[in-house]
Design a protein around this motif. Sequence first.
Motif, short mmCIF file in Angstrom:
data_model
loop_
_atom_site.label_atom_id
_atom_site.label_comp_id
_atom_site.label_asym_id
_atom_site.label_seq_id
_atom_site.Cartn_x
_atom_site.Cartn_y
_atom_site.Cartn_z
N ASP A 198 0.85 -1.18 0.00
CA ASP A 198 0.00 0.00 0.00
C ASP A 198 0.89 1.24 0.00
O ASP A 198 1.93 1.26 0.65
N THR A 199 0.47 2.25 -0.73
CA THR A 199 1.22 3.50 -0.74
C THR A 199 0.26 4.65 -0.45
O THR A 199 -0.92 4.57 -0.74
N ARG A 200 0.83 5.69 0.11
CA ARG A 200 0.07 6.89 0.45
C ARG A 200 0.80 8.10 -0.11
O ARG A 200 1.98 8.01 -0.46
N ASP A 201 0.11 9.22 -0.12
CA ASP A 201 0.75 10.46 -0.57
C ASP A 201 1.98 10.77 0.28
O ASP A 201 2.95 11.33 -0.23
N THR A 202 1.96 10.39 1.54
CA THR A 202 3.10 10.67 2.43
C THR A 202 4.33 9.84 2.07
O THR A 202 5.43 10.14 2.54
N ASP A 203 4.18 8.81 1.23
CA ASP A 203 5.31 8.00 0.79
C ASP A 203 6.08 8.66 -0.36
O ASP A 203 7.20 8.26 -0.67
N ILE A 204 5.45 9.65 -0.99
CA ILE A 204 6.05 10.30 -2.15
C ILE A 204 7.18 11.22 -1.72
O ILE A 204 7.05 12.01 -0.80
N VAL A 205 8.31 11.12 -2.42
CA VAL A 205 9.45 12.00 -2.22
C VAL A 205 9.33 13.13 -3.23
O VAL A 205 9.11 12.88 -4.42
N PHE A 206 9.48 14.37 -2.77
CA PHE A 206 9.34 15.52 -3.66
C PHE A 206 10.70 16.08 -4.03
O PHE A 206 11.66 15.96 -3.28
N ILE A 207 10.75 16.66 -5.21
CA ILE A 207 11.97 17.29 -5.70
C ILE A 207 11.61 18.68 -6.21
O ILE A 207 10.52 18.89 -6.75
N PRO A 225 11.37 10.44 -7.27
CA PRO A 225 10.85 11.72 -6.83
C PRO A 225 9.77 12.29 -7.75
O PRO A 225 9.78 12.04 -8.96
N PHE A 226 8.89 13.05 -7.15
CA PHE A 226 7.79 13.70 -7.84
C PHE A 226 8.08 15.20 -7.88
O PHE A 226 8.24 15.83 -6.84
N PHE A 227 8.17 15.74 -9.08
CA PHE A 227 8.35 17.18 -9.28
C PHE A 227 6.96 17.80 -9.32
O PHE A 227 6.31 17.84 -10.36
#
Length: 158
Positions: free
Chosen positions: A21-30, A120-122
């Motif tokens: 399961d993944t959540r928005d909090t798992d996303i790494v931002f760049i 990472p998510f830009f």
Amino acid sequence: MPLGLLGMLAIAILSGGCEKDTRDTDIVFIKLGEVSELWRDSEGNPTKLLLIDPRPQAEFEAGHIPGARNILLTKFDGNKGRDPRIEAFENVIIYGEDPASPIARAVAKRMIAMGYENPPFFAGGLKEWRAANLPIEKGPSKPLPAARSTSTRGRSRQ
């Protein structure tokens, strides 16, 4: 009780074979500065950076970050496993139109669920890229380079 079992089976089938399961909090931002620096540093090195733009093809062709690939959410199928052509890149960044891009966020979460190492998510996406007066490319997506059978390089920016 059988209805509950059927419901659980339906949920399992609809989960798409994700490994976790993944959540928005798992996303790494760049941030834009990091993306633009990696983009500049990748010139002449075709496996240094993969920019994934999952927007619909017509939107992608109307304008995207130069060198980005138009890889749709449907291409990330947990049942098929990770794509060795994506794993051949040193850095993988996902972006969409702007921070509200649900398709780009979904790709990031699906990749995490499939075991890619925190791509990472830009979040600023194409909107922020344009606002910074950085170059835009138009036209169709180029294909991913062929996978190297011995590639064990990283799957994301660390």
